[in-house]
Design a protein around this motif. Sequence first.
Motif, short mmCIF file in Angstrom:
data_model
loop_
_atom_site.label_atom_id
_atom_site.label_comp_id
_atom_site.label_asym_id
_atom_site.label_seq_id
_atom_site.Cartn_x
_atom_site.Cartn_y
_atom_site.Cartn_z
N UNK A 121 0.86 -1.18 0.00
CA UNK A 121 0.00 0.00 0.00
C UNK A 121 0.90 1.24 0.00
N UNK A 122 0.60 2.25 -0.81
CA UNK A 122 1.40 3.47 -0.80
C UNK A 122 1.33 4.15 0.58
N UNK B 22 7.44 6.56 1.30
CA UNK B 22 7.85 7.91 0.92
C UNK B 22 7.98 8.71 2.21
N UNK B 23 9.20 9.06 2.55
CA UNK B 23 9.48 9.79 3.80
C UNK B 23 9.71 11.26 3.46
N UNK C 175 -0.85 15.99 -1.31
CA UNK C 175 -0.38 16.02 -2.70
C UNK C 175 0.75 15.03 -2.91
N UNK C 176 1.63 14.91 -1.93
CA UNK C 176 2.73 13.94 -2.03
C UNK C 176 2.18 12.51 -2.14
N UNK D 69 2.62 8.32 -9.79
CA UNK D 69 3.92 8.06 -10.38
C UNK D 69 4.53 6.76 -9.89
N UNK D 70 4.25 6.40 -8.65
CA UNK D 70 4.83 5.21 -8.05
C UNK D 70 6.07 5.59 -7.23
#
Length: 179
Positions: free
Chosen positions: A116-117, A147-148, A168-169, A176-177
Amino acid sequence: MDVPAQARGVLYVIVCAAPAAADVHALVVLARAAGWQVHVVTTPMGAGFVNAKKLERLTGDLVRSTYRTPDQPKGLPPADAVIVAPATFNTINKWAGGITDTFAVGLLCEVMGFDVPIVAVPLLKDVLARHIAFGRSLADLRRMGVRVLFDPAAPPNARMPSWGQILQELHDLIEVGPS
């Protein structure tokens, strides 16, 4: 509760014990407006930093901070995305190390197994940010695809992006992945 125009899926918002947690309702409002079904989970200490009643009105769901007992029904639908903000020194290190002694960290460890993102936004004292374990933990989480959002060069009072930037990030990560 307004129903968003375009459904994006289920978003878990994991909240830790840091001052910015008091404003997490702003993230919930933005996420719902963007089409997310939001579920808020706090660390045990983070529960004291949020207005649970307000968050429950906004999400239509309970704010969770503890594991359920065997006689309680499962309450969370599967996540399509996760935001961990603010993320504390303690949570980052336990999460990276797989120490699931809280519901929030256990949930994070499990969700990672489903690819999961996840966007994590650490917020901690400068002296803790310099601790060797913290740097290792951030590197480990990044290697695991998280994503940190953390700039150690930023002044401590400006390290956490706005709630809108954080959302937004997440949207960028989904489109984009992982980078």
